[in-house]
Design a protein around this motif. Sequence first.
Motif, PDB file in Angstrom:
ATOM      1  N   LYS A  40       5.904   9.250   8.589  1.00 45.25           N
ATOM      2  CA  LYS A  40       6.165   9.722   9.943  1.00 45.25           C
ATOM      3  C   LYS A  40       7.335   8.947  10.533  1.00 45.25           C
ATOM      4  O   LYS A  40       7.444   7.731  10.364  1.00 45.25           O
ATOM      5  CB  LYS A  40       4.921   9.549  10.818  1.00 45.25           C
ATOM      6  N   ILE A  41       8.186   9.672  11.240  1.00 47.95           N
ATOM      7  CA  ILE A  41       9.347   9.056  11.900  1.00 47.95           C
ATOM      8  C   ILE A  41       9.000   8.845  13.360  1.00 47.95           C
ATOM      9  O   ILE A  41       8.509   9.764  14.029  1.00 47.95           O
ATOM     10  CB  ILE A  41      10.591   9.962  11.769  1.00 47.95           C
ATOM     11  N   ASN A  42       9.222   7.649  13.862  1.00 50.44           N
ATOM     12  CA  ASN A  42       8.939   7.358  15.267  1.00 50.44           C
ATOM     13  C   ASN A  42       9.801   8.266  16.146  1.00 50.44           C
ATOM     14  O   ASN A  42      11.033   8.160  16.128  1.00 50.44           O
ATOM     15  CB  ASN A  42       9.245   5.890  15.568  1.00 50.44           C
ATOM     16  N   PRO A  43       9.191   9.161  16.930  1.00 45.84           N
ATOM     17  CA  PRO A  43       9.993  10.123  17.708  1.00 45.84           C
ATOM     18  C   PRO A  43      10.844   9.463  18.793  1.00 45.84           C
ATOM     19  O   PRO A  43      11.844  10.029  19.223  1.00 45.84           O
ATOM     20  CB  PRO A  43       8.941  11.050  18.318  1.00 45.84           C
ATOM     21  N   LEU A  44      10.432   8.276  19.253  1.00 44.83           N
ATOM     22  CA  LEU A  44      11.177   7.593  20.304  1.00 44.83           C
ATOM     23  C   LEU A  44      12.318   6.741  19.761  1.00 44.83           C
ATOM     24  O   LEU A  44      13.231   6.374  20.495  1.00 44.83           O
ATOM     25  CB  LEU A  44      10.239   6.706  21.134  1.00 44.83           C
ATOM     26  N   LEU A  45      12.243   6.439  18.472  1.00 42.85           N
ATOM     27  CA  LEU A  45      13.241   5.537  17.876  1.00 42.85           C
ATOM     28  C   LEU A  45      13.881   6.142  16.636  1.00 42.85           C
ATOM     29  O   LEU A  45      14.267   5.433  15.718  1.00 42.85           O
ATOM     30  CB  LEU A  45      12.585   4.191  17.513  1.00 42.85           C
ATOM     31  N   LYS A  46      14.003   7.463  16.636  1.00 42.32           N
ATOM     32  CA  LYS A  46      14.567   8.102  15.455  1.00 42.32           C
ATOM     33  C   LYS A  46      16.076   8.317  15.570  1.00 42.32           C
ATOM     34  O   LYS A  46      16.738   8.601  14.578  1.00 42.32           O
ATOM     35  CB  LYS A  46      13.888   9.437  15.178  1.00 42.32           C
ATOM     36  N   THR A  47      16.614   8.213  16.793  1.00 42.29           N
ATOM     37  CA  THR A  47      18.036   8.490  17.008  1.00 42.29           C
ATOM     38  C   THR A  47      18.715   7.285  17.627  1.00 42.29           C
ATOM     39  O   THR A  47      18.193   6.678  18.563  1.00 42.29           O
ATOM     40  CB  THR A  47      18.229   9.701  17.929  1.00 42.29           C
ATOM     41  N   MET A  48      19.863   6.956  17.081  1.00 43.36           N
ATOM     42  CA  MET A  48      20.701   5.908  17.651  1.00 43.36           C
ATOM     43  C   MET A  48      21.899   6.579  18.297  1.00 43.36           C
ATOM     44  O   MET A  48      22.629   7.339  17.653  1.00 43.36           O
ATOM     45  CB  MET A  48      21.163   4.939  16.570  1.00 43.36           C
ATOM     46  N   PHE A  49      22.110   6.320  19.586  1.00 42.13           N
ATOM     47  CA  PHE A  49      23.223   6.907  20.318  1.00 42.13           C
ATOM     48  C   PHE A  49      24.343   5.870  20.390  1.00 42.13           C
ATOM     49  O   PHE A  49      24.256   4.909  21.154  1.00 42.13           O
ATOM     50  CB  PHE A  49      22.794   7.339  21.718  1.00 42.13           C
ATOM     51  N   ILE A  50      25.379   6.074  19.617  1.00 36.48           N
ATOM     52  CA  ILE A  50      26.529   5.173  19.630  1.00 36.48           C
ATOM     53  C   ILE A  50      27.510   5.698  20.670  1.00 36.48           C
ATOM     54  O   ILE A  50      27.998   6.824  20.565  1.00 36.48           O
ATOM     55  CB  ILE A  50      27.192   5.102  18.243  1.00 36.48           C
ATOM     56  N   THR A  51      27.780   4.902  21.686  1.00 37.83           N
ATOM     57  CA  THR A  51      28.693   5.308  22.745  1.00 37.83           C
ATOM     58  C   THR A  51      29.829   4.312  22.860  1.00 37.83           C
ATOM     59  O   THR A  51      29.712   3.163  22.433  1.00 37.83           O
ATOM     60  CB  THR A  51      27.968   5.400  24.099  1.00 37.83           C
ATOM     61  N   THR A  52      30.925   4.753  23.439  1.00 39.81           N
ATOM     62  CA  THR A  52      32.079   3.871  23.597  1.00 39.81           C
ATOM     63  C   THR A  52      32.023   3.176  24.949  1.00 39.81           C
ATOM     64  O   THR A  52      31.527   3.711  25.933  1.00 39.81           O
ATOM     65  CB  THR A  52      33.400   4.651  23.494  1.00 39.81           C
ATOM     66  N   VAL A  53      32.540   1.968  24.979  1.00 36.63           N
ATOM     67  CA  VAL A  53      32.648   1.212  26.221  1.00 36.63           C
ATOM     68  C   VAL A  53      34.009   0.533  26.234  1.00 36.63           C
ATOM     69  O   VAL A  53      34.445  -0.033  25.226  1.00 36.63           O
ATOM     70  CB  VAL A  53      31.515   0.169  26.359  1.00 36.63           C
TER      71      VAL A  53
ATOM     72  N   SER B 204       0.838  -1.189   0.000  1.00 39.45           N
ATOM     73  CA  SER B 204       0.000   0.000   0.000  1.00 39.45           C
ATOM     74  C   SER B 204       0.874   1.240   0.000  1.00 39.45           C
ATOM     75  O   SER B 204       1.985   1.232   0.524  1.00 39.45           O
ATOM     76  CB  SER B 204      -0.909  -0.008   1.247  1.00 39.45           C
ATOM     77  N   ASP B 205       0.349   2.314  -0.600  1.00 39.01           N
ATOM     78  CA  ASP B 205       1.091   3.572  -0.577  1.00 39.01           C
ATOM     79  C   ASP B 205       0.558   4.529   0.488  1.00 39.01           C
ATOM     80  O   ASP B 205       0.976   5.684   0.555  1.00 39.01           O
ATOM     81  CB  ASP B 205       1.066   4.249  -1.956  1.00 39.01           C
ATOM     82  N   THR B 206      -0.364   4.043   1.332  1.00 39.69           N
ATOM     83  CA  THR B 206      -0.873   4.917   2.387  1.00 39.69           C
ATOM     84  C   THR B 206       0.190   5.128   3.466  1.00 39.69           C
ATOM     85  O   THR B 206       0.939   4.216   3.795  1.00 39.69           O
ATOM     86  CB  THR B 206      -2.148   4.346   3.031  1.00 39.69           C
ATOM     87  N   LYS B 207       0.221   6.318   3.970  1.00 42.80           N
ATOM     88  CA  LYS B 207       1.182   6.645   5.035  1.00 42.80           C
ATOM     89  C   LYS B 207       0.518   6.664   6.411  1.00 42.80           C
ATOM     90  O   LYS B 207       1.188   6.819   7.423  1.00 42.80           O
ATOM     91  CB  LYS B 207       1.833   8.004   4.754  1.00 42.80           C
ATOM     92  N   GLU B 208      -0.779   6.459   6.428  1.00 44.96           N
ATOM     93  CA  GLU B 208      -1.516   6.503   7.686  1.00 44.96           C
ATOM     94  C   GLU B 208      -1.144   5.304   8.571  1.00 44.96           C
ATOM     95  O   GLU B 208      -1.206   4.146   8.142  1.00 44.96           O
ATOM     96  CB  GLU B 208      -3.019   6.498   7.425  1.00 44.96           C
ATOM     97  N   GLY B 209      -0.733   5.602   9.777  1.00 37.68           N
ATOM     98  CA  GLY B 209      -0.387   4.544  10.723  1.00 37.68           C
ATOM     99  C   GLY B 209       0.977   3.927  10.500  1.00 37.68           C
ATOM    100  O   GLY B 209       1.382   3.028  11.245  1.00 37.68           O
ATOM    101  N   ALA B 210       1.717   4.371   9.517  1.00 39.20           N
ATOM    102  CA  ALA B 210       3.047   3.813   9.222  1.00 39.20           C
ATOM    103  C   ALA B 210       4.123   4.641   9.919  1.00 39.20           C
ATOM    104  O   ALA B 210       4.020   5.867  10.008  1.00 39.20           O
ATOM    105  CB  ALA B 210       3.296   3.785   7.724  1.00 39.20           C
ATOM    106  N   LEU B 211       5.156   3.967  10.390  1.00 40.34           N
ATOM    107  CA  LEU B 211       6.269   4.626  11.074  1.00 40.34           C
ATOM    108  C   LEU B 211       7.594   4.112  10.531  1.00 40.34           C
ATOM    109  O   LEU B 211       7.740   2.931  10.203  1.00 40.34           O
ATOM    110  CB  LEU B 211       6.212   4.365  12.579  1.00 40.34           C
ATOM    111  N   ILE B 212       8.562   5.010  10.475  1.00 41.69           N
ATOM    112  CA  ILE B 212       9.932   4.663  10.116  1.00 41.69           C
ATOM    113  C   ILE B 212      10.798   4.865  11.346  1.00 41.69           C
ATOM    114  O   ILE B 212      10.643   5.848  12.076  1.00 41.69           O
ATOM    115  CB  ILE B 212      10.462   5.542   8.959  1.00 41.69           C
ATOM    116  N   TYR B 213      11.736   3.936  11.594  1.00 38.52           N
ATOM    117  CA  TYR B 213      12.582   4.038  12.785  1.00 38.52           C
ATOM    118  C   TYR B 213      13.949   3.427  12.522  1.00 38.52           C
ATOM    119  O   TYR B 213      14.151   2.698  11.539  1.00 38.52           O
ATOM    120  CB  TYR B 213      11.912   3.365  13.987  1.00 38.52           C
ATOM    121  N   VAL B 214      14.889   3.728  13.400  1.00 36.46           N
ATOM    122  CA  VAL B 214      16.234   3.164  13.292  1.00 36.46           C
ATOM    123  C   VAL B 214      16.169   1.685  13.649  1.00 36.46           C
ATOM    124  O   VAL B 214      15.690   1.321  14.724  1.00 36.46           O
ATOM    125  CB  VAL B 214      17.230   3.889  14.230  1.00 36.46           C
ATOM    126  N   SER B 215      16.663   0.843  12.777  1.00 38.41           N
ATOM    127  CA  SER B 215      16.467  -0.595  12.966  1.00 38.41           C
ATOM    128  C   SER B 215      17.402  -1.205  13.994  1.00 38.41           C
ATOM    129  O   SER B 215      17.169  -2.305  14.471  1.00 38.41           O
ATOM    130  CB  SER B 215      16.638  -1.339  11.635  1.00 38.41           C
TER     131      SER B 215
END
Length: 302
Positions: A142-155, A14-25
């Motif tokens: 729409k971009i998922n606001p909670l999963l739009k950023t990946m924080f890469i940190t060192t350990v 489907s090409d509908t954008k309603e209810g669809a979210l994009i996020y960092v995998s």
Amino acid sequence: MGACKKEEGYLEKSDTKEGALIYVSRQANAQKITVYPAKDTLISYDFGASFAAVGLPLNNIGVKFKVDDKAFDSVNVARTSQNLSPYIKLPESAYTISGLDVTIASGAITSNLVSLKYNAKNLDPNKAYMLPISIIDASGYKINPLLKTMFITTVKYKAPEILADRTGWAITASTTQAGDGSLASVLDGDLATFWHSQYSPVASSYPHWIQVDMLALTNVTSISMAPRNNNNTGFTKFNLKGSVDGTVWIDLLTAKAMDPNLKDLQNYELDAPTKVRFLKLEMTEGPQSYTHLAEFQVFKVK
């Protein structure tokens, strides 16, 4: 385990954008990359974007990432308010990114992957780095606001420690009280024996020191010490220095506290494994002018 009738809608395009979210995998709050031990080769870390909706996308979805300076500043503001040290931004000299544009193909739910390659040798293992990467555009989805950023940190990788074999080690001290303990006692594995600085006929005063020659370069990670077990008047503050040749010294531990009332081994970890042959324990404070010590151990990695 249960079963249900297959919902065809989940498989329809489907090409509908309603209810669809994009996020960092590969978003899980923070993705950690290893700084120690440093390796000669580049280390690869891959990530991409994902699609979530009832059904599958009819058309390709172009997703754009960027290194997000605003997210970096926001995290550090929060850390500072909690009395935590701020992150240092992962320096551009330490990593490369294969690209910041990916595509979720028609009928797919994940994109092709972006490859971040980094070289741990360009990073200081004693510092905390971060690189936030955010989705900034997803072809109108729409971009998922909670999963739009990946924080890469060192350990820092902590390799398994082993107790260094003290057989044959040479040991010297600023002073030793004749007839009251012996210097070799701090290497004998017996908490009931001890070394005592000179107090008669003339008492020595702080700082006192003990120096050991481990006979070979040793990748030191930590030390353990035990105070004299039948007396609590030993030192309360100390420094630890290391040397490759016994002449030029570097600081390994500074102004550390020792509890003379705790009659067991007390462990002190270095900021990073350090190769030295000589160790010098500088005892700087205590309730009396003299001091003593029951045991001195060294831990290392291969």
